[in-house]
Design an enzyme around this catalytic site. Sequence first.
Site: not given
Length: 275
Positions: A121, A129
Amino acid sequence: TTPDPDFVDRLDRARALLHGRRIVALTGAGVSTASGIPDYRSPGAPRRTPMTLQQFLGSAEFRRRYWARNHLGWRHMDAARPNAAHLALADLARRHDLTLVTQNVDDLHERAGSEDVAHLHGSLFAFRCTICEKPAANPEFPVEPVERLSPPKCSLCGNLVRPGVVWFGEALPMSDWERAEESMRETDFVVIVGTSGVVTPAANLPLVASERGVPILEISPDDTGLTSVATWSWRTTAAVGLPAFVAYAIVLAQRSVRRDEPQRVPALVSAATGR
């Protein structure tokens, strides 16, 4: 509790399965609760609203509020320290061929000394970005809580920076997922700890090992979605059960427990398993 005449024999067989074998540990939020990080699923846990990329990009107001909340969570996790469960797995990795697969985003496994970690995860400490995915430095968050805070922009393309976690509806990191799948296909022993076993696709990973007949040890205070595939289930917390398991593995890697000397079973293992 009622004495278990087969306890020593069963754990001794587990030791034999461990010695010199490849091990995979699948960890979830329950591993970090002793470090002060809530698991969001236990009774009384704080409510969590899943974030989506569309929400983050679609509303400047939503984004500023999210980033303000995120800075509190980041500081809280940054201040957390590894507990006995994290340290036990790092110790096990120094003595066995261990692959660590985690659903956690707090990086406490690494801070405990673990190196071979697959993050299903992502990580709250790996900013990047939103568009070009260029890694970004950890933002400089204000010391005091604020209601709104604008996220920084990418130094390469000027788009918004985001935390490196998997948001709701996003695919898991491919390289980490492939490492996790491969490890389950090749492992000789699986330890499941601190996970509810209901969040897919992570919950499907132990099934890969189970279908091959690989023994599985589950450490959890309660039954989980993976209890049915576990060979053994220890009903205790990660911070108690993992150190017990690792201590037992280390001691019995050198010698076997004699059936006529049950007192040689480490007391902490007996406490962890309730036996």
